[in-house]
Design a protein around this motif. Sequence first.
Motif, PDB file in Angstrom:
ATOM      1  N   VAL A  80       0.815  -1.220   0.000  1.00  0.00           N
ATOM      2  CA  VAL A  80       0.000   0.000   0.000  1.00  0.00           C
ATOM      3  C   VAL A  80       0.848   1.269   0.000  1.00  0.00           C
ATOM      4  CG1 VAL A  80      -1.650   1.368   1.334  1.00  0.00           C
ATOM      5  CG2 VAL A  80      -2.017  -1.087   1.060  1.00  0.00           C
ATOM      6  N   MET A  81       1.729   1.415   0.992  1.00  0.00           N
ATOM      7  CA  MET A  81       2.484   2.668   1.119  1.00  0.00           C
ATOM      8  C   MET A  81       3.493   2.889  -0.013  1.00  0.00           C
ATOM      9  SD  MET A  81       1.095   4.307   3.516  1.00  0.00           S
ATOM     10  CE  MET A  81       2.083   5.553   4.337  1.00  0.00           C
ATOM     11  N   PRO A  82       4.238   1.857  -0.451  1.00  0.00           N
ATOM     12  CA  PRO A  82       5.109   2.070  -1.615  1.00  0.00           C
ATOM     13  C   PRO A  82       4.322   2.429  -2.878  1.00  0.00           C
ATOM     14  CG  PRO A  82       5.797   0.119  -0.413  1.00  0.00           C
ATOM     15  CD  PRO A  82       4.479   0.532   0.171  1.00  0.00           C
ATOM     16  N   SER A  83       3.180   1.765  -3.101  1.00  0.00           N
ATOM     17  CA  SER A  83       2.363   2.047  -4.288  1.00  0.00           C
ATOM     18  C   SER A  83       1.807   3.464  -4.257  1.00  0.00           C
ATOM     19  CB  SER A  83       1.210   1.044  -4.393  1.00  0.00           C
ATOM     20  OG  SER A  83       1.698  -0.267  -4.515  1.00  0.00           O
ATOM     21  N   LEU A  84       1.341   3.883  -3.071  1.00  0.00           N
ATOM     22  CA  LEU A  84       0.844   5.255  -2.928  1.00  0.00           C
ATOM     23  C   LEU A  84       1.955   6.268  -3.192  1.00  0.00           C
ATOM     24  CD1 LEU A  84      -1.389   5.054   0.292  1.00  0.00           C
ATOM     25  CD2 LEU A  84      -2.165   5.573  -2.030  1.00  0.00           C
ATOM     26  N   ALA A  85       3.138   5.997  -2.654  1.00  0.00           N
ATOM     27  CA  ALA A  85       4.276   6.902  -2.844  1.00  0.00           C
ATOM     28  C   ALA A  85       4.616   7.040  -4.323  1.00  0.00           C
ATOM     29  CB  ALA A  85       5.482   6.386  -2.060  1.00  0.00           C
ATOM     30  N   PHE A  86       4.652   5.915  -5.022  1.00  0.00           N
ATOM     31  CA  PHE A  86       4.972   5.938  -6.450  1.00  0.00           C
ATOM     32  C   PHE A  86       3.896   6.706  -7.226  1.00  0.00           C
ATOM     33  CE2 PHE A  86       4.816   4.048 -10.727  1.00  0.00           C
ATOM     34  CZ  PHE A  86       6.130   4.257 -11.136  1.00  0.00           C
ATOM     35  N   ALA A  87       2.634   6.452  -6.890  1.00  0.00           N
ATOM     36  CA  ALA A  87       1.528   7.130  -7.583  1.00  0.00           C
ATOM     37  C   ALA A  87       1.579   8.635  -7.344  1.00  0.00           C
ATOM     38  CB  ALA A  87       0.196   6.558  -7.110  1.00  0.00           C
ATOM     39  N   LEU A  88       1.880   9.051  -6.123  1.00  0.00           N
ATOM     40  CA  LEU A  88       1.976  10.480  -5.822  1.00  0.00           C
ATOM     41  C   LEU A  88       3.152  11.118  -6.560  1.00  0.00           C
ATOM     42  CD1 LEU A  88       1.255  10.352  -1.976  1.00  0.00           C
ATOM     43  CD2 LEU A  88      -0.176  11.462  -3.704  1.00  0.00           C
ATOM     44  N   ALA A  89       4.284  10.426  -6.584  1.00  0.00           N
ATOM     45  CA  ALA A  89       5.472  10.955  -7.265  1.00  0.00           C
ATOM     46  C   ALA A  89       5.226  11.121  -8.765  1.00  0.00           C
ATOM     47  CB  ALA A  89       6.664  10.038  -7.016  1.00  0.00           C
ATOM     48  N   LYS A  90       4.584  10.118  -9.370  1.00  0.00           N
ATOM     49  CA  LYS A  90       4.290  10.181 -10.804  1.00  0.00           C
ATOM     50  C   LYS A  90       3.171  11.162 -11.105  1.00  0.00           C
ATOM     51  CE  LYS A  90       5.434   7.608 -13.820  1.00  0.00           C
ATOM     52  NZ  LYS A  90       6.452   7.742 -14.909  1.00  0.00           N
ATOM     53  N   GLY A  91       2.089  11.055 -10.326  1.00  0.00           N
ATOM     54  CA  GLY A  91       0.915  11.883 -10.590  1.00  0.00           C
ATOM     55  C   GLY A  91       1.173  13.361 -10.417  1.00  0.00           C
ATOM     56  N   LEU A  92       1.995  13.728  -9.433  1.00  0.00           N
ATOM     57  CA  LEU A  92       2.283  15.136  -9.163  1.00  0.00           C
ATOM     58  C   LEU A  92       3.565  15.612  -9.849  1.00  0.00           C
ATOM     59  CD1 LEU A  92       1.333  15.201  -5.368  1.00  0.00           C
ATOM     60  CD2 LEU A  92      -0.014  16.064  -7.298  1.00  0.00           C
ATOM     61  N   ARG A  93       4.200  14.710 -10.592  1.00  0.00           N
ATOM     62  CA  ARG A  93       5.428  15.032 -11.342  1.00  0.00           C
ATOM     63  C   ARG A  93       6.471  15.711 -10.451  1.00  0.00           C
ATOM     64  NH1 ARG A  93       2.854  17.270 -17.080  1.00  0.00           N
ATOM     65  NH2 ARG A  93       1.661  15.382 -17.557  1.00  0.00           N
ATOM     66  N   LEU A  94       6.768  15.050  -9.363  1.00  0.00           N
ATOM     67  CA  LEU A  94       7.706  15.603  -8.395  1.00  0.00           C
ATOM     68  C   LEU A  94       9.124  15.614  -8.947  1.00  0.00           C
ATOM     69  CD1 LEU A  94       6.456  13.802  -5.152  1.00  0.00           C
ATOM     70  CD2 LEU A  94       5.812  16.067  -6.001  1.00  0.00           C
ATOM     71  N   GLU A  95       9.902  16.582  -8.502  1.00  0.00           N
ATOM     72  CA  GLU A  95      11.310  16.601  -8.912  1.00  0.00           C
ATOM     73  C   GLU A  95      12.010  15.393  -8.290  1.00  0.00           C
ATOM     74  OE1 GLU A  95      14.053  19.413  -6.721  1.00  0.00           O
ATOM     75  OE2 GLU A  95      12.158  20.517  -6.545  1.00  0.00           O
ATOM     76  N   PRO A  96      13.085  14.914  -8.909  1.00  0.00           N
ATOM     77  CA  PRO A  96      13.685  13.635  -8.512  1.00  0.00           C
ATOM     78  C   PRO A  96      13.966  13.467  -7.027  1.00  0.00           C
ATOM     79  CG  PRO A  96      14.649  14.365 -10.560  1.00  0.00           C
ATOM     80  CD  PRO A  96      13.753  15.484 -10.103  1.00  0.00           C
ATOM     81  N   GLU A  97      14.580  14.455  -6.390  1.00  0.00           N
ATOM     82  CA  GLU A  97      14.971  14.284  -4.990  1.00  0.00           C
ATOM     83  C   GLU A  97      13.756  14.160  -4.072  1.00  0.00           C
ATOM     84  OE1 GLU A  97      17.497  17.769  -5.014  1.00  0.00           O
ATOM     85  OE2 GLU A  97      19.185  16.524  -4.389  1.00  0.00           O
ATOM     86  N   ILE A  98      12.687  14.939  -4.355  1.00  0.00           N
ATOM     87  CA  ILE A  98      11.473  14.837  -3.542  1.00  0.00           C
ATOM     88  C   ILE A  98      10.777  13.508  -3.809  1.00  0.00           C
ATOM     89  CG2 ILE A  98       9.208  15.847  -3.059  1.00  0.00           C
ATOM     90  CD1 ILE A  98      10.357  18.569  -3.777  1.00  0.00           C
TER      91      ILE A  98
END
Length: 316
Positions: A80-98
Motif C-alpha cells: 500500500v504505502m510504496p504504491s501510494l508513494a509511487f503514484a503520488l510521485a508520478k501523478g504530481l510530477r515531483l522533482e527527482p529528490e522529492i
Amino acid sequence: MNTFVKVSQFAGKTFAIWVLVFAAFAFFLPAQFTWIAPYISILLGVIMFGMGMTISGEDFKEVGRHPIKVIIGVLAQFIVMPSLAFALAKGLRLEPEIAIGVILVGCCPGGTASNVMTFLAKGNTALSVAITSVSTLLAPILTPALIYLLASEWLEVSASAMFMSVVQVVLLPIILGLIVQRFFKKQVQKSVDILPLISVIAIVLIVAAVVSNSKEKIVESGLLIFGIVILHNGLGYLLGYLAGKLFKMPYEDRKAMAIEVGMQNSGLGAALAAAHFSPLAAVPSAIFSFWHNISGPLLATYWARKADRKADRKAA
C-alpha cells in the motif's frame, strides 16, 4: 529512576510538540544543528537497539496464532504505502529528490509508534506488534528492493548498498538488543521505561539534522511536501483499514491494520536518504515523523472514544 520514568512518559505523550519545536530551531538556527547529520544512522541504530530490548517471544507467538492476519498486514505494509508513494510521485510530477524521498518513506516498515497508537485506539495491539516486528525484520531485503524497483527512474539506486545500510542501522541493533535482553533481563526490565525518552531524543535530533541541512529547499518546496505527506499518511490509514475489511477481520484488527499501514519508520527513511541521496530527499521523512505523531493520536482518540461510547450503551 522514577523521575526519569515520568520524564520519559511525558516526552512520549508530547513527542510531536518536541519534533515541531526543534524543527523550528533547526530552521531558524541551522548552523547549530548541521553537525548532527553524520550521526543520523547511529541515532536510528540506538532506536532499533531499544526496540530489540523490548521485543519478546510473546510478540512472535501472535504470528503462530494468527499467521494469515500477520501476513496480510505485512503485505499491506509493503504494497500500500510504496504504491501510494509511487503514484503520488508520478501523478504530481515531483522533482527527482522529492520523489525519491516520498518513495523512501513509503518503502519503510512500520514504526513502534504504531503499536502505541493501536493500544490507545483499543485495537488489536498484539497483531500490531507482530506486524511491526515481522516487517522490520524483513526490511533489509524488502525496503532496498522496493526502492530500487520504484525509484530507479528518477535517480540511480544501489539496492546492495542500501541493503547493507538497513542491516547496519536496523537488523544488527535489534539483534544486539535481543542479546542484551537475553543475558541482562533484570537490568533491561528496570531501564525499559526510559526507552521512550531515548527514542524521542534520537528522532528529534534526526529531524533537526534534516531540517538544518535542507533549509533552502524546504523554503522552496516545504508546503508541497507537507501536503504530500498528509495525503500519503491519510490514504495509508484508509487503505489499511479497507484491507482489513476486505479480508473480513474484526473491527479491532481493522484499526490495527489502518494504523500499522499508515504510520512508517520515518527515521529509517531519513537515514537512507542522508546516506545514499541528498538532504532534500530526507525532508519527506522528517515531515512524516512530525505529522504521523499528530494524525496517529487524533485517529486513536477518535476510535477510543467511539469504543467507550459503545461500551457505555451496552452497560446502560
